[in-house]
Design an enzyme around this catalytic site. Structure first.
Site, PDB file in Angstrom:
ATOM      1  N   TYR A  73     -86.809 -43.284  26.705  1.00 14.07           N
ATOM      2  CA  TYR A  73     -85.926 -43.972  27.585  1.00 14.07           C
ATOM      3  C   TYR A  73     -85.260 -42.422  27.406  1.00 14.07           C
ATOM      4  CZ  TYR A  73     -81.102 -45.717  27.700  1.00 14.07           C
ATOM      5  OH  TYR A  73     -80.092 -46.475  27.868  1.00 14.07           O
ATOM      6  N   PHE A 125     -69.143 -40.949  56.025  1.00 10.17           N
ATOM      7  CA  PHE A 125     -69.848 -41.488  56.230  1.00 10.17           C
ATOM      8  C   PHE A 125     -69.711 -42.920  55.589  1.00 10.17           C
ATOM      9  CE2 PHE A 125     -74.201 -43.529  54.627  1.00 10.17           C
ATOM     10  CZ  PHE A 125     -74.774 -43.686  55.904  1.00 10.17           C
ATOM     11  N   THR A 126     -70.634 -43.671  55.834  1.00 10.58           N
ATOM     12  CA  THR A 126     -69.676 -45.188  55.449  1.00 10.58           C
ATOM     13  C   THR A 126     -69.493 -45.519  53.873  1.00 10.58           C
ATOM     14  OG1 THR A 126     -71.997 -45.699  55.510  1.00 10.58           O
ATOM     15  CG2 THR A 126     -70.921 -46.397  57.271  1.00 10.58           C
ATOM     16  N   ASP A 216     -73.314 -33.132  50.967  1.00 11.20           N
ATOM     17  CA  ASP A 216     -73.878 -34.270  51.239  1.00 11.20           C
ATOM     18  C   ASP A 216     -75.467 -33.288  51.597  1.00 11.20           C
ATOM     19  OD1 ASP A 216     -75.443 -36.506  51.299  1.00 11.20           O
ATOM     20  OD2 ASP A 216     -74.131 -37.616  52.282  1.00 11.20           O
ATOM     21  N   LYS A 259     -84.392 -40.431  51.533  1.00  8.31           N
ATOM     22  CA  LYS A 259     -84.266 -39.791  53.188  1.00  8.31           C
ATOM     23  C   LYS A 259     -85.716 -38.817  53.042  1.00  8.31           C
ATOM     24  CE  LYS A 259     -80.808 -42.442  53.730  1.00  8.31           C
ATOM     25  NZ  LYS A 259     -79.952 -42.596  52.315  1.00  8.31           N
ATOM     26  N   PHE A 450     -70.835 -54.400  57.926  1.00  6.71           N
ATOM     27  CA  PHE A 450     -71.663 -53.934  59.008  1.00  6.71           C
ATOM     28  C   PHE A 450     -72.909 -54.762  58.001  1.00  6.71           C
ATOM     29  CE2 PHE A 450     -72.803 -50.450  56.905  1.00  6.71           C
ATOM     30  CZ  PHE A 450     -72.373 -50.288  56.100  1.00  6.71           C
TER      31      PHE A 450
HETATM   32  C1  P70 Z   1     -79.512 -44.757  56.403  1.00  5.85           C
HETATM   33  C2  P70 Z   1     -79.264 -45.109  55.138  1.00  5.85           C
HETATM   34  C3  P70 Z   1     -76.945 -43.214  53.222  1.00  5.85           C
HETATM   35  C4  P70 Z   1     -76.116 -42.153  53.254  1.00  5.85           C
HETATM   36  C5  P70 Z   1     -76.477 -41.787  54.013  1.00  5.85           C
HETATM   37  C6  P70 Z   1     -75.421 -39.969  54.222  1.00  5.85           C
HETATM   38  C7  P70 Z   1     -75.504 -39.179  54.720  1.00  5.85           C
HETATM   39  C8  P70 Z   1     -75.321 -40.628  51.825  1.00  5.85           C
HETATM   40  C9  P70 Z   1     -75.973 -42.414  52.036  1.00  5.85           C
HETATM   41  C10 P70 Z   1     -75.904 -43.147  50.351  1.00  5.85           C
HETATM   42  C11 P70 Z   1     -78.622 -45.734  54.300  1.00  5.85           C
HETATM   43  C12 P70 Z   1     -77.167 -46.633  54.872  1.00  5.85           C
HETATM   44  C13 P70 Z   1     -76.066 -46.739  54.165  1.00  5.85           C
HETATM   45  C14 P70 Z   1     -74.979 -46.747  54.660  1.00  5.85           C
HETATM   46  C15 P70 Z   1     -75.456 -48.027  55.929  1.00  5.85           C
HETATM   47  C16 P70 Z   1     -75.974 -48.203  56.139  1.00  5.85           C
HETATM   48  C17 P70 Z   1     -77.579 -47.174  55.987  1.00  5.85           C
HETATM   49  N1  P70 Z   1     -77.925 -43.565  54.355  1.00  5.85           N
HETATM   50  N2  P70 Z   1     -75.180 -39.873  52.592  1.00  5.85           N
HETATM   51  O1  P70 Z   1     -79.983 -46.130  57.126  1.00  5.85           O
HETATM   52  O2  P70 Z   1     -77.493 -43.147  50.051  1.00  5.85           O
HETATM   53  O3  P70 Z   1     -78.297 -45.030  50.449  1.00  5.85           O
HETATM   54  O4  P70 Z   1     -79.585 -43.440  49.184  1.00  5.85           O
HETATM   55  O5  P70 Z   1     -76.753 -44.845  48.529  1.00  5.85           O
HETATM   56  O6  P70 Z   1     -77.183 -41.454  55.453  1.00  5.85           O
HETATM   57  O7  P70 Z   1     -78.084 -43.993  57.109  1.00  5.85           O
HETATM   58  P1  P70 Z   1     -77.773 -44.164  49.296  1.00  5.85           P
END
Ligand code: P70
Length: 459
Positions: A73, A125-126, A216, A259, A450
């Protein structure tokens, strides 16, 4: 000089069999999924280009690292190995593991953003923007205009426009800008890099105004490869050296290690400031787990440490980017409109040009992604108005200039033949583009719509 062929710097030890489906089965599946590729069952997918996240192939070295998991742990030896690896390869002194990237974004946003703050970034980013908003902040896009232009061939579309940044500074003052968040190889711009020169200027700017520089670093190795290829001063440097230099220019990092670092799950928040680390440790125990594992199993931290080392090898990056260029060039040769230059993790189709008869309010990229699935079982992802969501104040749709479908290539997973099949499928959809219909929401989630939104065809 003649162009020499390259090959993957690995051979295949194990394979996963793929299932083919019929067109009738796929027509049924996409209706059941509400025309949303996120809602398809993976068993109904043939070539899965939804994302490059968590679906890469781990090496034999990574799989054997899994067996070295220390699942204590507290104080797992794998944590210390991971922490030391991050310091060695990425420069950051302190590491807080999280279950994935958004776990790190949540902690960082909560620690650093106060209501009313502004957070500039090189395109949204989303999940990143949502966490900033949930903490009371407002995201401000300071990427260069070229990033929003499909046809611009700018080699570093991820660059920051300092006139936009200075305008924000004048308007709101440095005291209301807790940090600037810079993504390497900007996802929503089409996997486009930031130059080392631009990043160095940004470091100076941040020092001048005492603003923290957050990185990021989800796709930092891909960005480093582009710097090596496109920035003359870095032509003789290794990807590993460039990755380190990028990181060393920044103060804090959020990472989705699913990634670049080729693990199936995991992420981290990393930094050099001990006070910030203390605060992050205080929150990670609330949302993720103890500060020496965050959201990760010991075995996954070990596989991640190995993945980081593999991700910065020049020959790996050459093959990685080479495969995406291969697909992109094939599509361009057939006249398919794509974002240029070809990106680091994906080829992005221009849905506006491919489906000019569908207005943006009828979600052309969403419709294109669904049509491609029905055509061939290739799964892609919408990256346009659906992903952009609504303005948190006005409730109106953000209407991004880029209305794209992302063909995302998982690392070390598919062969060139899969790329050939994919290209042929896209070309077939393009030839029958006039038959693709626009969509409307039948269910629209309030946040990150989405992921689980559902649609039906219009007309
Ligand atoms: C994708 C994935 C994740 C991602 C990223 C960047 C530049 C942070 C994150 C978050 C997964 C994804 C996420 C949201 C919408 C669609 C797809 N990208 N910064 O497919 O990381 O997913 O580990 O929480 O690209 O591009 P995590």
């Amino acid at each position: 000089m003649e162009k020499r062929s390259w090959a993957e710097p690995y051979k295949i030890k194990m394979v996963e069999l793929l299932k083919m489906t019929t067109r009738e089965e796929r027509e049924k599946a996409i209706i059941e999924a509400g025309f949303n590729t996120f809602l398809l069952k993976s068993d109904d997918v043939y070539i899965d280009l939804l994302t490059d996240s968590g679906c890469g192939a781990m090496s034999d070295q990574q799989w054997s690292a899994i067996m070295l998991g220390d699942e204590s742990y507290a104080g797992s030896r794998n944590f210390y190995h991971l922490r030391d690896t991050i310091e060695e390869y990425y420069s950051y002194k302190y590491t807080v593991p999280t279950h994935q990237g958004r776990g790190a974004e949540n902690i960082l946003s909560q620690i650093m953003i106060k209501p009313g703050d502004f957070v500039p970034g090189n395109m949204y980013f989303t999940t990143t923007r949502l966490h900033q908003e949930l903490a009371g902040g407002t995201f401000v896009d300071v990427i260069i205009d070229e990033a929003h232009q499909v046809d611009s061939h700018h080699p570093f579309k991820g660059n920051v426009d300092f006139s936009k940044l200075n305008k924000l500074l004048e308007e709101v003052g440095a005291e209301n800008i807790p940090y600037i968040c810079i993504a390497t190889c900007v996802n929503m711009a089409g996997g486009q890099p930031i130059s080392m020169d631009n990043l160095k200027q940004l470091r100076v700017w941040c020092d001048q105004h005492k603003i923290v520089l957050v990185h990021d670093m989800t796709r930092v190795a891909e960005n480093a490869f582009f710097i090596q290829q496109r920035e003359a001063a870095y032509a003789a440097k290794s990807v590993k050296e460039i990755v380190y230099e990028i990181c060393a220019l920044t103060d804090v990092a959020t990472m989705s290690s699913k990634k670049d670092a080729m693990v199936n799950i995991g992420g981290f928040l990393a930094m050099n400031d001990d006070k910030l680390y203390e605060k992050a440790c205080g929150l990670v125990v609330v949302y993720e787990g103890l500060h020496t594992y965050g959201g990760m199993a010991g075995r996954d931290m070990e596989a991640l440490a190995v993945g980081i080392k593999e991700s910065v090898q020049d020959e790996h990056m050459h093959a990685r980017i080479g495969q995406i260029e291969y697909l992109g060039e094939k599509l361009m040769a057939a006249g398919v409109p794509i974002v240029q230059p070809i990106g680091g993790h994906a080829v992005f189709l221009d849905a506006r040009k491919l489906l000019p008869h569908i207005p943006q309010e009828q979600y052309p990229a969403q419709a294109l992604s669904a049509a491609l699935y029905v055509e061939s079982g290739v799964r892609s992802m919408e990256r346009g108005i659906v992903s952009a969501g609504r303005n948190k104040e006005t409730g109106k749709n953000h209407a991004p200039a880029l209305e794209l479908v992302r063909l995302t290539i998982p690392r070390r997973v598919y062969t060139q033949a899969h790329m050939d099949v994919t290209a042929e499928s896209v070309i077939r959809v393009m030839e029958n583009a006039d038959k693709v219909k626009g969509l409307r929401f039948t269910y629209e989630p309030e946040v990150l719509r989405f992921f689980m939104g559902r649609f039906e065809e219009v007309g």
